[in-house]
Write a protein that holds these residues in place. Structure first.
Motif, mmCIF file in Angstrom:
data_model
loop_
_atom_site.group_PDB
_atom_site.id
_atom_site.type_symbol
_atom_site.label_atom_id
_atom_site.label_comp_id
_atom_site.label_asym_id
_atom_site.label_seq_id
_atom_site.Cartn_x
_atom_site.Cartn_y
_atom_site.Cartn_z
ATOM 1 N N PRO A 82 0.816 -1.214 0.000
ATOM 2 C CA PRO A 82 0.000 0.000 0.000
ATOM 3 C C PRO A 82 0.851 1.266 0.000
ATOM 4 O O PRO A 82 1.781 1.399 0.778
ATOM 5 C CB PRO A 82 -0.838 -0.125 1.277
ATOM 6 N N GLU A 83 0.506 2.160 -0.888
ATOM 7 C CA GLU A 83 1.302 3.351 -1.153
ATOM 8 C C GLU A 83 1.558 4.191 0.090
ATOM 9 O O GLU A 83 0.711 4.325 0.972
ATOM 10 C CB GLU A 83 0.611 4.224 -2.202
ATOM 11 N N ASN A 84 2.766 4.748 0.146
ATOM 12 C CA ASN A 84 3.154 5.685 1.196
ATOM 13 C C ASN A 84 3.145 5.096 2.602
ATOM 14 O O ASN A 84 3.170 5.830 3.590
ATOM 15 C CB ASN A 84 2.272 6.948 1.160
ATOM 16 N N THR A 85 3.096 3.775 2.712
ATOM 17 C CA THR A 85 3.191 3.142 4.026
ATOM 18 C C THR A 85 4.623 2.656 4.254
ATOM 19 O O THR A 85 5.430 2.569 3.322
ATOM 20 C CB THR A 85 2.237 1.942 4.144
ATOM 21 N N LEU A 86 4.908 2.299 5.486
ATOM 22 C CA LEU A 86 6.222 1.744 5.791
ATOM 23 C C LEU A 86 6.425 0.416 5.059
ATOM 24 O O LEU A 86 7.547 0.080 4.673
ATOM 25 C CB LEU A 86 6.370 1.555 7.293
ATOM 26 N N ALA A 87 5.333 -0.317 4.839
ATOM 27 C CA ALA A 87 5.433 -1.572 4.092
ATOM 28 C C ALA A 87 5.899 -1.323 2.661
ATOM 29 O O ALA A 87 6.624 -2.151 2.079
ATOM 30 C CB ALA A 87 4.085 -2.287 4.091
ATOM 31 N N ALA A 88 5.511 -0.208 2.076
ATOM 32 C CA ALA A 88 5.938 0.117 0.716
ATOM 33 C C ALA A 88 7.424 0.468 0.681
ATOM 34 O O ALA A 88 8.117 0.163 -0.298
ATOM 35 C CB ALA A 88 5.105 1.269 0.166
ATOM 36 N N VAL A 89 7.910 1.102 1.731
ATOM 37 C CA VAL A 89 9.353 1.353 1.842
ATOM 38 C C VAL A 89 10.096 0.029 1.949
ATOM 39 O O VAL A 89 11.116 -0.194 1.281
ATOM 40 C CB VAL A 89 9.666 2.246 3.061
#
Length: 292
Positions: free
Chosen positions: A50-57
């Protein structure tokens, strides 16, 4: 090939301006040796998390992508949070949690209220419970992975003073030291006034103007912006060459980043134009296509 195209296109489009702002030897050499553009993960690797989440990083880091792009906005009580839309509706469960708060604008909610929201379930059940990160949390995660950051100030007209506040958070988190300023941080916006403000407040910070300004306006933007970052649909070889013919505020040729490129064919096309960076939801696809 690219160096010859740069010279020809710039002369044709800019006339005498091309003589006043010649292509630098460093630029010509980089183009001639086939150097590949940077690959930047758009809102993190947002095709995979999901965009702009820590998971995306994290997803970008797992792919080995060194640059991450994000968006910053401000809550009602003055906290900076990482979110693209000015409404919480599309990427969180705000409509369910706060059914009477339409249209669910970021600036109408406190940081504590936004922290309650699920920012991952819309993307897939594996991300249920992901949260909207604060800017500090996002910076920590990017730093944890030793990544670099392209930070967009989103909708600055809605948040007076957000440029100074963003720079303050960056400074507090160690992102304005020489190593970060030299190669790990770029601040961009669609607002020329916002980019100019960032440059005036912290002249050492590299900046980018989003959009496709007319070539005739580029000299004015070159006083405060190091990059012109443009939709791939608006790009041409001539436009890229013309922008790169000008020198930015730090004494280097202006750069061009192309967004948002998610397929190999488009990645190869904009690379052929000589862009300096490609912003993508699928950065692994772009990296493979351009040989970065």
């Amino acid at each position: 090939m690219h160096a010859r195209a740069v010279a020809a296109s710039t002369t044709a489009l800019l006339g005498t301006a091309a003589l006043l702002f010649p292509i630098s030897p460093a630029r010509a050499t980089a183009a001639a040796d086939g150097s590949a553009p940077l690959v930047i993960a758009h809102r993190g690797a947002s095709a995979y998390a999901p965009e702009n989440t820590l998971a995306a990083v994290d997803a970008a880091a797992e792919l080995g992508i060194r640059w991450v792009e994000n968006d910053v906005q401000r809550t009602r009580d003055g906290e900076l949070v990482v979110l693209h839309d000015d409404s919480l509706r599309r990427t969180t469960d705000a409509e369910e949690v706060f059914p009477d708060r339409a249209p669910w604008k970021v600036g109408d909610f406190t940081a504590a209220e936004i922290a309650r929201l699920d920012a991952g379930s819309w993307f897939g059940p594996a991300y249920e419970g992901a949260r909207v990160p604060t800017l500090e949390q996002f910076l920590h995660r990017v730093d944890h992975h030793h990544q670099k950051l392209l930070l967009e100030i989103k909708n600055p007209e809605l948040y007076p003073g957000i440029e100074r506040q963003t720079l303050k958070v960056l400074g507090n988190e160690g992102w304005l030291d020489r190593p970060h300023r030299a190669g790990r941080l770029i601040v961009q916006s669609f607002s020329a006034d916002s980019v100019r403000t960032v440059h005036e407040l912290k002249p050492g910070v590299k900046t980018g103007l989003l959009g496709t300004p007319p070539v005739a306006d580029v000299p004015a933007h070159a006083g405060y912006a190091d990059q012109i970052n443009t939709s791939h649909r608006s790009l041409s070889l001539a436009y890229v060459a013309s922008v790169q013919a000008f020198t930015g505020p730090h004494g280097r040729p202006l750069e061009v980043f192309a967004w948002t490129v998610d397929d190999a064919e488009t990645a190869r096309r904009v690379t052929g134009y000589g862009v300096d960076g490609v912003i993508s939801n699928r950065p692994d696809v772009v990296r493979e296509a351009v040989g970065r």
